[in-house]
Scaffold this motif. Structure first.
Motif, PDB file in Angstrom:
ATOM      1  N   HIS A   2      -1.072  14.969  -0.696  1.00 36.17           N
ATOM      2  CA  HIS A   2      -0.116  15.516   0.274  1.00 36.17           C
ATOM      3  C   HIS A   2      -0.393  14.483   1.500  1.00 36.17           C
ATOM      4  O   HIS A   2      -1.489  14.499   2.128  1.00 36.17           O
ATOM      5  N   LYS A   3       0.299  13.477   1.649  1.00 34.31           N
ATOM      6  CA  LYS A   3       0.389  12.470   2.770  1.00 34.31           C
ATOM      7  C   LYS A   3       1.487  12.043   3.272  1.00 34.31           C
ATOM      8  O   LYS A   3       2.438  11.596   2.422  1.00 34.31           O
ATOM      9  N   THR A   4       1.548  12.365   4.518  1.00 33.34           N
ATOM     10  CA  THR A   4       2.982  12.009   5.301  1.00 33.34           C
ATOM     11  C   THR A   4       3.253  10.376   5.514  1.00 33.34           C
ATOM     12  O   THR A   4       2.245   9.764   5.781  1.00 33.34           O
ATOM     13  N   ASP A  28       3.637   9.304   8.196  1.00 34.35           N
ATOM     14  CA  ASP A  28       2.907   8.774   9.454  1.00 34.35           C
ATOM     15  C   ASP A  28       1.679   8.071   9.162  1.00 34.35           C
ATOM     16  O   ASP A  28       1.373   7.054  10.087  1.00 34.35           O
ATOM     17  N   LYS A  29       1.168   8.255   8.057  1.00 36.14           N
ATOM     18  CA  LYS A  29      -0.086   7.598   7.664  1.00 36.14           C
ATOM     19  C   LYS A  29       0.192   6.240   6.917  1.00 36.14           C
ATOM     20  O   LYS A  29      -0.559   5.324   6.564  1.00 36.14           O
ATOM     21  N   PHE A  30       1.651   5.976   6.545  1.00 40.82           N
ATOM     22  CA  PHE A  30       2.071   4.757   5.946  1.00 40.82           C
ATOM     23  C   PHE A  30       1.953   3.569   6.917  1.00 40.82           C
ATOM     24  O   PHE A  30       2.770   3.500   7.742  1.00 40.82           O
ATOM     25  N   ASP A  31       1.353   2.644   6.625  1.00 45.02           N
ATOM     26  CA  ASP A  31       0.905   1.413   7.387  1.00 45.02           C
ATOM     27  C   ASP A  31       2.023   0.479   7.315  1.00 45.02           C
ATOM     28  O   ASP A  31       1.983  -0.336   6.190  1.00 45.02           O
ATOM     29  N   GLN A  41       2.599  -2.461   8.752  1.00 41.82           N
ATOM     30  CA  GLN A  41       1.845  -3.760   8.683  1.00 41.82           C
ATOM     31  C   GLN A  41       1.496  -4.283   7.248  1.00 41.82           C
ATOM     32  O   GLN A  41       1.303  -5.453   7.138  1.00 41.82           O
ATOM     33  N   GLU A  42       0.914  -3.507   6.682  1.00 39.69           N
ATOM     34  CA  GLU A  42       0.598  -3.586   5.339  1.00 39.69           C
ATOM     35  C   GLU A  42       1.422  -3.970   4.236  1.00 39.69           C
ATOM     36  O   GLU A  42       1.290  -4.591   3.330  1.00 39.69           O
ATOM     37  N   GLN A  43       2.647  -3.504   4.738  1.00 44.31           N
ATOM     38  CA  GLN A  43       3.611  -3.480   3.591  1.00 44.31           C
ATOM     39  C   GLN A  43       4.795  -4.603   3.959  1.00 44.31           C
ATOM     40  O   GLN A  43       5.751  -3.975   4.667  1.00 44.31           O
ATOM     41  N   THR A  44       5.060  -5.900   3.555  1.00 47.21           N
ATOM     42  CA  THR A  44       5.825  -6.678   4.234  1.00 47.21           C
ATOM     43  C   THR A  44       7.356  -6.598   3.654  1.00 47.21           C
ATOM     44  O   THR A  44       8.247  -6.841   4.438  1.00 47.21           O
ATOM     45  N   PRO A  47       3.462  -4.395  -7.887  1.00 50.96           N
ATOM     46  CA  PRO A  47       2.231  -4.126  -8.917  1.00 50.96           C
ATOM     47  C   PRO A  47       1.481  -2.996  -8.517  1.00 50.96           C
ATOM     48  O   PRO A  47       1.899  -2.487  -7.657  1.00 50.96           O
ATOM     49  N   PRO A  48       0.556  -2.724  -9.276  1.00 46.50           N
ATOM     50  CA  PRO A  48      -0.335  -1.383  -8.917  1.00 46.50           C
ATOM     51  C   PRO A  48      -1.004  -1.490  -7.454  1.00 46.50           C
ATOM     52  O   PRO A  48      -1.412  -2.585  -6.997  1.00 46.50           O
ATOM     53  N   GLY A  49      -0.925  -0.649  -6.997  1.00 51.76           N
ATOM     54  CA  GLY A  49      -1.845  -0.495  -5.615  1.00 51.76           C
ATOM     55  C   GLY A  49      -1.085  -0.819  -4.088  1.00 51.76           C
ATOM     56  O   GLY A  49      -1.686  -0.851  -3.197  1.00 51.76           O
ATOM     57  N   VAL A  50       0.077  -1.169  -4.430  1.00 53.63           N
ATOM     58  CA  VAL A  50       1.058  -1.671  -2.954  1.00 53.63           C
ATOM     59  C   VAL A  50       1.485  -0.600  -2.199  1.00 53.63           C
ATOM     60  O   VAL A  50       1.970  -0.499  -1.539  1.00 53.63           O
ATOM     61  N   GLY A  51       1.452   0.877  -2.825  1.00 53.80           N
ATOM     62  CA  GLY A  51       1.750   2.101  -2.071  1.00 53.80           C
ATOM     63  C   GLY A  51       3.263   2.592  -2.386  1.00 53.80           C
ATOM     64  O   GLY A  51       3.663   3.352  -1.648  1.00 53.80           O
ATOM     65  N   LYS A  52       3.469   2.418  -3.624  1.00 54.18           N
ATOM     66  CA  LYS A  52       4.738   2.734  -4.320  1.00 54.18           C
ATOM     67  C   LYS A  52       4.929   4.406  -4.434  1.00 54.18           C
ATOM     68  O   LYS A  52       5.785   5.139  -3.975  1.00 54.18           O
ATOM     69  N   THR A  53       3.695   4.905  -4.790  1.00 47.75           N
ATOM     70  CA  THR A  53       3.313   6.329  -5.055  1.00 47.75           C
ATOM     71  C   THR A  53       3.616   7.085  -3.792  1.00 47.75           C
ATOM     72  O   THR A  53       4.127   8.061  -3.455  1.00 47.75           O
ATOM     73  N   PHE A  54       2.667   6.596  -2.834  1.00 51.32           N
ATOM     74  CA  PHE A  54       2.505   7.059  -1.528  1.00 51.32           C
ATOM     75  C   PHE A  54       3.998   7.021  -0.733  1.00 51.32           C
ATOM     76  O   PHE A  54       4.065   8.024  -0.294  1.00 51.32           O
ATOM     77  N   SER A  92      -3.061  -5.248  -3.286  1.00 51.76           N
ATOM     78  CA  SER A  92      -3.352  -4.254  -3.486  1.00 51.76           C
ATOM     79  C   SER A  92      -4.127  -3.388  -2.389  1.00 51.76           C
ATOM     80  O   SER A  92      -5.333  -4.093  -1.978  1.00 51.76           O
ATOM     81  N   TYR A  93      -3.606  -2.254  -1.687  1.00 51.06           N
ATOM     82  CA  TYR A  93      -4.321  -1.824  -0.635  1.00 51.06           C
ATOM     83  C   TYR A  93      -5.628  -1.132  -1.051  1.00 51.06           C
ATOM     84  O   TYR A  93      -6.523  -1.335  -0.261  1.00 51.06           O
ATOM     85  N   ARG A  94      -5.378  -0.735  -2.114  1.00 46.83           N
ATOM     86  CA  ARG A  94      -6.453   0.077  -2.745  1.00 46.83           C
ATOM     87  C   ARG A  94      -7.659  -0.790  -2.938  1.00 46.83           C
ATOM     88  O   ARG A  94      -8.777  -0.561  -2.343  1.00 46.83           O
ATOM     89  N   MET A  95      -7.363  -1.938  -3.160  1.00 45.69           N
ATOM     90  CA  MET A  95      -8.543  -3.013  -3.641  1.00 45.69           C
ATOM     91  C   MET A  95      -8.880  -3.690  -2.365  1.00 45.69           C
ATOM     92  O   MET A  95     -10.099  -4.044  -2.127  1.00 45.69           O
TER      93      MET A  95
HETATM   94  P1  ADP Z   1       1.061   2.348  -6.382  1.00 43.82           P
HETATM   95  O1  ADP Z   1       1.602   3.494  -6.342  1.00 43.82           O
HETATM   96  O2  ADP Z   1       1.946   1.067  -6.015  1.00 43.82           O
HETATM   97  O3  ADP Z   1       0.034   1.847  -7.338  1.00 43.82           O
HETATM   98  P2  ADP Z   1      -0.426   3.816  -4.311  1.00 43.82           P
HETATM   99  O4  ADP Z   1       0.675   4.554  -3.580  1.00 43.82           O
HETATM  100  O5  ADP Z   1      -0.967   4.775  -5.248  1.00 43.82           O
HETATM  101  O6  ADP Z   1       0.049   2.533  -4.908  1.00 43.82           O
HETATM  102  O7  ADP Z   1      -1.532   3.238  -3.282  1.00 43.82           O
HETATM  103  C1  ADP Z   1      -2.645   2.988  -3.557  1.00 43.82           C
HETATM  104  C2  ADP Z   1      -3.647   3.573  -2.326  1.00 43.82           C
HETATM  105  O8  ADP Z   1      -3.159   2.751  -1.253  1.00 43.82           O
HETATM  106  C3  ADP Z   1      -3.470   4.685  -1.819  1.00 43.82           C
HETATM  107  O9  ADP Z   1      -4.510   5.342  -1.667  1.00 43.82           O
HETATM  108  C4  ADP Z   1      -2.406   4.609  -0.708  1.00 43.82           C
HETATM  109  O10 ADP Z   1      -2.675   5.815   0.167  1.00 43.82           O
HETATM  110  C5  ADP Z   1      -3.011   3.431  -0.328  1.00 43.82           C
HETATM  111  N1  ADP Z   1      -1.726   2.763   0.378  1.00 43.82           N
HETATM  112  C6  ADP Z   1      -1.205   1.757  -0.251  1.00 43.82           C
HETATM  113  N2  ADP Z   1      -0.140   1.277   0.714  1.00 43.82           N
HETATM  114  C7  ADP Z   1      -0.511   1.910   2.016  1.00 43.82           C
HETATM  115  C8  ADP Z   1       0.243   1.454   3.144  1.00 43.82           C
HETATM  116  N3  ADP Z   1       1.383   0.603   3.695  1.00 43.82           N
HETATM  117  N4  ADP Z   1      -0.546   2.428   4.307  1.00 43.82           N
HETATM  118  C9  ADP Z   1      -1.398   3.138   4.091  1.00 43.82           C
HETATM  119  N5  ADP Z   1      -2.044   3.398   2.765  1.00 43.82           N
HETATM  120  C10 ADP Z   1      -1.527   2.688   1.799  1.00 43.82           C
END
Ligand code: ADP
Ligand code: MG
Length: 262
Positions: A69-71, A73-76, A78-81, A108-115, A237-240
């Motif tokens: 559960h993450k709303t 508001d936490k989505f950044d 700036q990180e996602q062009t 690709p993985p880690g860019v915030g699709k699921t978020f 990848s935000y994660r990486m």
């Molecule tokens: P994907 O589904 O594209 O593989 P995720 O949604 O699982 O990526 O994101 C990977 C991690 O990075 C998660 O912990 C997510 O919360 C964080 N994350 C990714 N993009 C952002 C963003 N724009 N702002 C804040 N956190 C982000």
């Protein structure tokens, strides 16, 4: 003189159970503050309404089965062009949901699709919609076992009742003919009554290969893409990028996310 016990009972019979539970306290409070009759009644009704809404949200969150559960508001942004703040705000307004306009989040993985998908799903629940979140693997399992496993049957029913169905990591695995058929049937049922969000690390052009049947794929694609917004999410990848490293300055040079398919 009516005891509060009796009043509570009556409130419960009238299905005002939240208020029934809180009644003695509310009466004491009103007496202490010398509240007017109107004020007291207003408080009572407001309380019931507020609790009902809270319970609806709680129930729908459980139903949705989000992985976290993450709303938004936490989505950044700036990180996602791929998304401007304005576009994100527009997405949050959910007009696309009412218009049955599907969203396809690629990258690709880690860019915030699921978020992003979860964030929009939660927003939808706050705004009164019903949502189902399904990792692709779970969805296929549900569809294959709905006749024999009660839990799968329940989830399938919920999917069909949802205003928004999120399918996460679409096509990350190859499907056999039976699975592809079941999947297509579901899309067919959902089409025109629910909005879909797909996340995938492969573009629609590659989906055909994984479904193994051009005919079915074309039919699915037609349905989905006819009214869809495709968002290409990119960047590192935000994660990486933000992972904790035990080595100083290690984070950016080697990014395993770029060479690994999840
Ligand atoms: P994907 O589904 O594209 O593989 P995720 O949604 O699982 O990526 O994101 C990977 C991690 O990075 C998660 O912990 C997510 O919360 C964080 N994350 C990714 N993009 C952002 C963003 N724009 N702002 C804040 N956190 C982000
Ligand atoms: Mg993901």
């Amino acid at each position: 003189m009516t005891s509060t016990g009796h009043l509570e009972q009556q409130l419960r019979t009238l299905r005002l159970s939240e208020t029934a539970y809180q009644l003695p306290e509310m009466i004491t409070e009103a007496e202490r503050q010398d509240a007017s009759y109107q004020e007291f009644l207003a408080r009572l009704l407001n309380y019931e309404q507020k609790r009902r809404e809270e319970k609806r949200i709680e129930r729908n969150m459980k139903w949705a089965a989000f992985p976290f559960h993450k709303t938004l508001d936490k989505f950044d942004v700036q990180e996602q062009t791929a998304l401007s703040q304005k576009q994100l705000n527009q997405l949050r307004e959910l007009t696309w949901l009412d218009q049955l306009y599907n969203l396809i989040l690629l990258g690709p993985p880690g860019v915030g699709k699921t978020f992003l998908a979860v964030g929009l799903g939660m927003e939808a629940i706050y705004q009164g919609y019903q949502v189902s979140f399904l990792p692709m693997g779970d969805l296929v399992h549900i569809l294959k076992t709905e006749d024999v496993i009660r839990k799968s049957q329940t989830r399938k029913k919920r999917i069909l009742k949802s205003d928004l169905v999120i399918i996460d990591d679409l096509m990350y695995m190859a499907m056999n003919q039976q699975e592809a058929n079941l999947f297509f049937q579901l899309i067919n049922e959902l089409y025109d009554q629910s909005t879909l969000i797909f996340t995938s690390n492969k573009g629609p052009k590659d989906w055909g290969q994984l479904l193994g049947d051009e005919g079915i794929t074309t039919a699915i694609l037609d349905r989905i893409l006819q009214r869809a917004e495709v968002i290409h999410m990119d960047g590192d990848s935000y994660r990486m990028k933000y992972r904790q490293s035990i080595f100083e300055g290690e984070n950016d040079e080697t990014d395993p996310a770029k060479s690994v398919q999840n």
